[in-house]
Design an enzyme around this catalytic site. Structure first.
Site, PDB file in Angstrom:
ATOM      1  N   LYS A   1      -8.848  -1.661 -49.209  1.00 13.86           N
ATOM      2  CA  LYS A   1      -9.503  -0.429 -48.747  1.00 13.86           C
ATOM      3  C   LYS A   1      -8.848   0.717 -49.488  1.00 13.86           C
ATOM      4  CE  LYS A   1     -10.832   2.054 -44.566  1.00 13.86           C
ATOM      5  NZ  LYS A   1     -11.015   3.257 -45.359  1.00 13.86           N
TER       6      LYS A   1
ATOM      7  N   ARG B   1     -15.864   7.776 -49.933  1.00 13.23           N
ATOM      8  CA  ARG B   1     -17.001   6.878 -50.091  1.00 13.23           C
ATOM      9  C   ARG B   1     -18.139   7.625 -50.776  1.00 13.23           C
ATOM     10  NH1 ARG B   1     -19.004   2.863 -46.401  1.00 13.23           N
ATOM     11  NH2 ARG B   1     -20.458   1.559 -47.600  1.00 13.23           N
TER      12      ARG B   1
ATOM     13  N   ARG C   1     -20.675  10.437 -48.357  1.00  7.56           N
ATOM     14  CA  ARG C   1     -20.927   9.503 -47.268  1.00  7.56           C
ATOM     15  C   ARG C   1     -21.967  10.045 -46.290  1.00  7.56           C
ATOM     16  NH1 ARG C   1     -17.096   6.648 -43.836  1.00  7.56           N
ATOM     17  NH2 ARG C   1     -17.610   7.112 -41.691  1.00  7.56           N
TER      18      ARG C   1
ATOM     19  N   GLU D   1     -16.065   3.683 -54.106  1.00  5.26           N
ATOM     20  CA  GLU D   1     -15.060   4.647 -53.670  1.00  5.26           C
ATOM     21  C   GLU D   1     -14.734   5.568 -54.844  1.00  5.26           C
ATOM     22  OE1 GLU D   1     -14.283   4.069 -50.541  1.00  5.26           O
ATOM     23  OE2 GLU D   1     -12.598   5.424 -50.130  1.00  5.26           O
TER      24      GLU D   1
ATOM     25  N   LYS E   1     -12.841  -2.818 -41.049  1.00  3.98           N
ATOM     26  CA  LYS E   1     -11.744  -2.216 -41.808  1.00  3.98           C
ATOM     27  C   LYS E   1     -10.459  -2.569 -41.075  1.00  3.98           C
ATOM     28  CE  LYS E   1     -12.829   2.313 -39.839  1.00  3.98           C
ATOM     29  NZ  LYS E   1     -13.306   3.656 -40.166  1.00  3.98           N
TER      30      LYS E   1
END
Lengths: 337, 537
Positions: B235, B240, B255, B280, B402
């Site tokens: 991660k 994002r 995002r 990302e 996550k």
């Protein structure tokens, strides 16, 4: 030539002192003889030996201060009725500020001063309207003496509040307001707008509302906010002192939506302080146009300013050929509203 | 919502003011729904465009308005008023002299927009003055904010679209998919949402597709997962983004669906392909992802300088593919989309992009070990994605997880507290805490989450009983209460007196058992900063 009021009405440590009459107007500490314009605590202090005011102001003082502290002897005077005090003629005119509020009119050897106390020119269903009195010196406050302060019609603000209640029917709208005057005016305005449901009150407002009713101002059902359940308070309009609306007391309400009714709400930065979500610009003080119009109507060549934003008012009066003078009276509620 | 009297500009002014003073999201959504409900076309659409930052008005400079107001007022009174109010637009709105006698009705939003479009430069001051004469103070402020292009009411485009979806009773994703294919005042969009017209066809225009989001995973839930069913990735600590490329042009979306292309022109320039990709955005130096604080230099900008582009080079680390050409892959399982992404990437080799590698693992224990060892600043933890999961908009439970690495913690001393907003307005819920430095407490951060309702009530009471000073809404308290503060990383910072800033600090526990003298010192923060800044292992 009549004596200039400067020679017989003077600012002393205890407040405005009428020398030939031997009395103070709204003195800041306990004195022998006091004439009181209205019952707000920064004008009506406790412990005077003799108090002269309207019957309503005297009743409000007894309620707020208790029988003993509201004056050794109390003398009521009707609006428009004149007295002679050691050669000074004294009478009262309505100030339109709160119930019982009066302008103190003084005349000595042909010179006339009007001490207006706090006042407004907008209609208020809970008290008689301001009556201008022609004079040589007009004594005024200047709480909202900047051209940015123009209060909208109070009815328009009430309509905004009612639109919000319709949009958030599950929440309690809790309005922070002064216990004397503002609370009763808000209730009367709500009633006039057709809001006939009970208006739950914080305990600190209940006694004065009851007294207003005894003095002939009908306010409708006003239950205590503390006993009703949360679900009962959904959709209600609740009144409380400003200090309570965003504090622990408000937790008993249903998702309280904090509102505040004050002339200061005109300026966003002021309104943003203290977590107000719906600012209502409703004031019991004269706004800028009202201050200027009143000074013009009384035709006084000289205006004395007790407290507030003197600079702007003195400047504007000067441009109209009127002499303005700041009295810098201390002890008045700086942020008074 | 009952409509404010008359035309739409006063009603819009009321909406703006309410949005500004309403702290809660639910309240803001209700206000926006009320707007769509109460306003006719095209007014509601113009209001929506203004709030979404999509209204392109010929704007006036604040200096012009100041000049206009000054010409109508006494300079001394103007100066005293400005001094008191502090904000130029608000001063002008409050001070503008109201003309005697009858004025015309206040304008509608559509009138303002239409007239400004048609006007010559020389006509603009006269138009604005005419409108200011016909409005009240609230309306004047809204007009000034509109024509000077600075609404700022804390309602983002995303929030406005969410309210629109709630109002129409559809998923926000449905609105997002057509949003960038419609233009103000969005009449076809409203017609469709009211069931009176066809779905607007975005055709070739680049549109944002709502993202698939992950749920946080707890340690014990992780142990129960079957490793054969899951893929794992790092991660990354960036933001994002979605990249859309196609015949209609390339765009970079945040995002929340905001178009952030202008801030990252190098990414848009590199997107010379026909595809929709998920990844990302990070600052990449060589192969190494720089700390989030580097990326922050590039965020929230309308445009970017060559120097910033050079000093903070950005790239996108790709991990999913929504469209390959015109083919919608979102119904395919994750494993199949990943294979398509890898094949596409090998073929097209776009600049400024790479693939986020899959992490091979045999067992959940092994994965837990990898997670525990990851201390690189750019890694926040792990992402777990079910091999068979389609790409679904929003936060669908059980498909993507996550799994953040364990937070770092410090024992800090509570120094100041402030009341919260909205539902928390009667509670002291925002805490400033410090650590010891040479026998003195220095603030190291501020937190307003992490506690339970019971802990909040307890803290509120404690603060009221231990206040030593008040500064407006802030209380200073006795320096005796220790709070265990959890956070994701510590960074050097000049903003705090301690010399450090914590990332995502929250209250983990109240340590009533611990004397304040035994709380952590600034050396402990320095050690954690060194550790979280260390190279990846």
């Amino acid at each position: 030539m009549p004596p200039h009021p400067e020679t017989w009405l003077r600012v002393t440590e205890a407040g405005l002192w009428c020398e030939p009459g031997g009395f103070f107007v709204d003195p800041l500490r306990a004195v022998d003889r006091a004439v009181i314009t209205h019952a707000h605590s920064d004008h009506a202090r406790p412990g005077h030996r003799h108090v002269l005011a309207t019957a309503e102001t005297l009743a409000l003082m007894r309620e707020r201060l208790g029988e003993e502290r509201a004056g050794g002897t109390q003398q009521a005077l009707r609006y428009g009725e004149a007295l002679e005090v050691n050669g000074v003629r004294l009478w009262l005119r309505p100030a339109g500020h709160v119930l019982g509020s009066a302008q103190v009119c003084l005349e000595w050897r042909g010179a006339r001063v009007v001490v207006s106390g706090d006042y407004k020119r907008r209609p208020d269903p809970t008290c008689p309207p301001f009556e201008p009195e022609r004079c040589d010196v007009f004594v005024t406050e200047a709480t909202f003496a900047l051209p940015v302060f123009r209060h909208p019609p109070a009815e328009q603000e009430i309509a905004r509040l009612l639109r919000s209640v319709a949009l958030f029917p599950e929440r309690s709208h809790v309005i922070g307001c002064y216990a004397l005057g503002k609370a009763q005016r808000l209730i009367a305005l709500l009633r006039a707008a057709g809001w006939d449901r009970p208006i739950p009150l914080h305990g600190a407002l209940a006694r004065l509302c009851a007294l207003y009713e005894r003095l002939g101002v009908p306010l409708g059902p006003l239950p205590p906010a503390t006993v009703a359940g949360k679900e009962k308070l959904a959709g209600a309009i609740v009144l409380a002192p400003p200090s309570a609306i965003a504090d622990r007391w408000a937790r008993r309400l249903a998702e309280p939506l904090p509102c505040l009714a004050s002339g200061w709400m005109r300026v966003r930065q002021r309104a943003k302080q203290g977590g107000v979500e719906l600012p209502l610009v409703i004031s019991d003080h004269a706004d800028w146009p009202e201050l200027l119009a009143t000074c013009e109507e009384v035709q006084a060549p000289e205006v004395w300013i007790t407290h507030g934003r003197e600079e702007a008012l003195i400047h504007a009066l000067g441009r109209r050929g009127v002499r303005g003078r700041a009295l810098h009276l201390i002890g008045r509620a700086e942020e008074g509203e | 919502m009952p409509v404010a009297a008359g035309m739409s500009l006063p009603a819009f002014a009321e909406l703006l003011e309410r949005l500004l003073f309403t702290p809660g999201r639910a309240g803001k959504l209700a206000l926006l729904r009320g707007w769509f409900d109460s306003q006719p076309d095209p007014e509601r659409g113009i209001g929506l465009a203004a709030l979404s930052g999509e209204l392109r008005l010929r704007t006036a400079k604040p200096a012009l308005l100041r000049e206009m107001a000054a010409a109508r007022t006494d300079p001394t009174l103007f100066a005293l008023s400005y001094d008191y109010v502090g904000d130029l637009a608000e001063t002008i709105a409050l001070l503008w002299p109201e003309p005697e006698g009858l004025t015309g009705p206040p304008p509608a939003l559509s009138q303002v927009v239409g007239a400004l479009e048609a006007a010559s430069r020389a006509d603009i001051p006269g138009l604005i003055a005419g409108w200011l004469d016909a409005l009240d103070a609230g309306g004047r402020l809204a007009l000034i904010k509109l024509v000077t292009g600075g609404l700022r009411v804390g309602a983002s485009g995303r929030l406005a679209r969410l309210a629109l979806a709630e109002w129409a009773g559809v998923e926000v994703g449905a609105v997002e998919e057509v949003w960038h294919g419609v233009a103000p005042p969005y009449e076809p969009l409203f017609l469709w949402l009211e069931g009176r017209g066809p779905r607007p066809d975005p055709a070739g225009a680049p549109v944002f597709r709502p993202l698939m989001l992950a749920h946080p995973l707890e340690e014990r839930e992780a142990a129960a997962l079957d490793p054969a069913e899951w893929c794992a990735e790092w991660k990354w600590d960036g933001i994002r983004v979605q990249i859309t490329g196609g015949p209609g042009g390339a765009r970079l979306w945040s995002r929340a669906g905001e178009d952030i292309s202008a801030a990252f022109p190098e990414i848009v320039a590199a997107a010379r392909f026909h595809a929709v990709l998920d990844g990302e955005l990070v600052v990449l130096r060589g192969a190494e992802v720089a700390p989030f604080s580097d990326l922050q230099q590039r965020l929230n900008r309308k445009s970017v300088t060559a120097r910033l582009q050079r000093d903070f080079p950005v790239a996108v680390r790709l991990y999913d593919m929504l469209f390959d050409g015109a083919e919608d892959l979102r119904g395919l399982p994750f494993a199949a989309r990943r294979a398509r992404l890898e094949a596409w990437f090998a073929r097209s080799r776009p600049a400024r992009m790479d693939l986020s590698p899959l992490i091979p693992f045999e067992s959940m224990q092994e994965l837990a070990r990898l997670r525990a060892q990851a201390r690189a600043a750019a890694i926040e933890g792990l992402m777990l994605k079910r091999r068979d999961s389609p790409y679904l908009a929003g936060r669908v439970k059980g498909l993507w997880w996550k799994w953040k690495r364990d937070p770092l913690t410090l024992d800090c001393v509570l120094m100041y507290a402030q009341r919260g907003h909205g539902k928390r307005s009667s509670f002291y819920s925002d805490y400033t805490f410090g650590v010891w430095k040479e026998g003195e407490l220095v603030p190291v951060g501020k937190a307003y989450s992490g506690y339970t309702d019971e802990e909040l009530a307890w803290l509120d009471r404690w603060i009221r009983e231990h206040t030593v000073a008040r500064f407006g809404p802030v209380r200073e308290v006795e320096k005796t209460l220790v709070l265990e503060v959890a956070f994701d990383a510590a960074q050097r910072s000049r903003r705090h007196k301690s010399g450090f800033a914590l990332r995502f600090p929250r209250i983990a526990r109240i340590r009533r058992d611990k004397p304040a003298a035994e709380a952590d010192g600034v050396e402990a923060v320095a050690a954690l900063a060194a550790e979280s800044g260390a190279a990846p292992r």
